[in-house]
Write a protein that holds these residues in place. Structure first.
Motif: not given
Length: 591
Positions: A320-344
């Motif tokens: 949500s913080a990335c959404a508020q800031l429009g920080a797409l790169d950080q949002g993509r990294w977060l998405h990738s991190y969640l998948k890598k760490k197998k967070i459901l």
């Protein structure tokens, strides 16, 4: 014989694996092994498999587990009461607890003996239904006939049920009835009073408790801090608490964060003798809700640097913080991190990701995430619709609304608001009128001020100012500052001084005559050459000490968000430019 022996040898290790707590992925692997080795037909093993499903903690994948459990349950010829109780418990924890009632009714029709373990599961399901009081009261009647209400566990479940459904009076009757009381009894009724804002009764019961545990203190602190809005009293209790555990610390931090006092929340956070992931999540979420997304992201990075695995609330907060800031790169990294760490990636996380991608203007991944969702909630549909609207795909947003209708999806007030907002941005007057009428005629939903406001904005943008004014006159409720502001902005665009003055008076009548309204009115007069009126408006602004709010903008470079503020004296701007240039240099030199 040799084949039978080998099956038995294989069966034992699989049973041992099921005895330990397992997640869904591990249980599926065990199930696959049982199918491959033809031992799934063993009823004892299948019973253990079903029971293992009911023991999965933190149930974000409840819909999948529910369907999977039904498939396993269907393989039993004559299920025992234990198996029935297990499937009822699983359905109670699912996204559709009504299924639990359905299995309970089937259990009775099949003549299976209902025991004192069955009723608590069904009561839990009733407390999750809206409304569920009638079904739960019927279960209570059965318990009275059976004489099972005297059982302490069953009575505690009844207290919890009535408290959750908002009937604290009936909960108190059960509590005051004959029989022993334990910590659960006292804490449940106190939580019921605190949750409904009856803090005087909650405090009286707290004072009457023969002895208190850590949950008793945490419930009362929570009640004062969150439900009664008395953070001062909550803090007083917190200071009096003899042995403060991490639950109490987190509850107090959450109370301060909920009141918007992030300074006090951070002071407590820093003073904690020990923290868990919930402590971090509360602080991250608090900063997001208080409009400080940069600090929320900084805390999330600190959480990761401590070697802790973020929970769902922390992850949603960071997204949500990335959404508020429009920080797409950080949002993509977060998405990738969640998948890598197998967070459901459950429905809440996926919806947050869709919202982030949409607000950052990246539609393809948002569309993929939405279409790949096995379960879509009304929030998922709404977020997708709003995202399409704000990104210039208004017709697609309206088509999504039509798709919801075709597929029989549940629609709430925000669904219609999202569709009408998209129509407003796209100038789709015909679609907006059709949706607005449908809201009343087909869904029996009474439009609210916000829905009327969309029509005002739509007609205003189209230059049909008299029709926009007619909508305001016909509204059943008083127009909000947003509605008057929308008409005023349209009057400025289409240079209609007469209606602009009406709008300005309307804004003043509802307390919306802030700096922005005066600036708009000044512009209306200026564009019509009415310079005397421009001077009058500006004199009023000076007399009231009004200043136009500084403009702000952000830019994301190499994963870092830089903020620029208009009117910071030049020095701050030059410093930020230097930071950006330095970041670009580092990116260029070191890749």
């Amino acid at each position: 014989m040799a084949r039978s022996s080998s099956k038995l040898v294989l069966l034992n290790p699989l049973l041992l694996l099921l005895n330990e707590p397992r997640n869904l992925s591990q249980i599926l692997q065990i199930h696959a092994q049982s199918i491959a080795n033809s031992i799934l037909s063993d009823q004892f093993f299948t019973t253990r498999l079903l029971f293992a499903l009911s023991q999965i903690p933190n149930r974000p994948s409840s819909a999948i587990i529910s369907s999977y459990a039904e498939l396993i349950f269907s393989q039993f010829q004559n299920p025992s009461s234990f198996i029935w109780n297990t499937i009822i418990k699983i359905q109670t924890q699912s996204s559709n607890p009504l299924k639990s009632i359905h299995f309970f009714v089937q259990m009775r029709r099949n003549g299976v003996d209902i025991d004192d373990y069955t009723y608590p599961f069904v009561l839990n399901a009733c407390s999750s239904l809206t409304p569920g009081l009638e079904q739960g009261a019927a279960i209570h009647g059965e318990l009275l006939k059976r004489g099972s209400e005297a059982d302490l566990y069953v009575r505690n479940c009844l207290i919890t049920f009535y408290c959750r459904t908002g009937d604290v009076v009936l909960a108190r009757r059960v509590f005051d009835g004959a029989g022993a009381k334990d910590f659960v009894s006292w804490n449940s009724i106190i939580a019921g009073y605190a949750g409904s804002g009856h803090m005087i009764e909650a405090q009286k019961l707290f004072d009457e408790m023969p002895e208190r545990d850590r949950f008793s203190w945490a419930i009362l602190i929570d009640g004062y801090g969150k439900h009664a809005g008395d953070v001062g009293r909550a803090r007083q209790l917190f200071e009096q608490m003899p042995h403060k555990d991490i639950v109490a610390w987190n509850s107090m931090i959450d109370s301060h964060a909920g009141a918007g006092d992030m300074v006090a929340a951070r002071e407590l956070f820093d003073a904690m003798p020990a923290r868990n992931v919930i402590s971090w999540s509360i602080l991250i979420d608090g900063h997001v809700r208080c409009g400080d997304p940069k600090e929320a992201l900084r805390l999330f990075r600190q959480l990761l640097s401590c070697g802790m695995k973020p929970d769902r609330i922390a992850a949603v907060g960071a997204i949500s913080a990335c959404a508020q800031l429009g920080a797409l790169d950080q949002g993509r990294w977060l998405h990738s991190y969640l998948k890598k760490k197998k967070i459901l990636l459950d429905v809440v996380l996926v919806t947050a990701l869709i919202d982030m991608y949409m607000k950052c203007g990246s539609l393809p991944p948002a569309r993929r995430l939405f279409e790949d969702m096995n379960v879509k909630t009304v929030v998922s549909w709404n977020v997708m619709m709003v995202g399409l609207g704000i990104n210039g795909h208004e017709a697609e947003a309206v088509e999504l609304f039509c798709r919801m209708e075709r597929e029989g999806e549940f629609m709430d007030e925000l669904t219609f608001l999202a569709a009408l907002t998209a129509c407003s941005h796209g100038g789709l007057i015909g679609d907006a009128i059709r949706i607005f009428k449908k809201m009343r005629a087909d869904f029996r939903a009474e439009p609210k001020v916000e829905h009327y406001g969309c029509l005002v904005d739509l007609f205003g943008r189209a230059g049909r100012l008299r029709e926009a004014w007619g909508i305001i006159e016909g509204m059943p409720a008083e127009p909000t500052p947003a509605v008057w502001g929308s008409l005023l902005a349209a009057c400025r665009t289409h240079r209609c001084v007469e209606l602009a003055e009406v709008s300005a008076k309307g804004l003043a009548g509802v307390g919306g005559d802030d700096c922005g309204a005066y600036v708009l009115m000044s512009n209306v007069y200026a564009e019509s050459g009415m310079w005397d009126e421009v001077g009058r408006v500006r004199r009023v602004m000076r007399g009231r000490g009004m200043k136009k709010e500084s403009g702000r903008s952000t830019v994301e470079i190499d994963g870092w968000v830089h903020e620029f503020v208009n009117g910071d004296g030049g020095q701050g701007f030059r410093e930020r430019i230097s930071e950006v240039v330095w970041s670009l240099t580092l990116t260029s030199d070191y890749g």
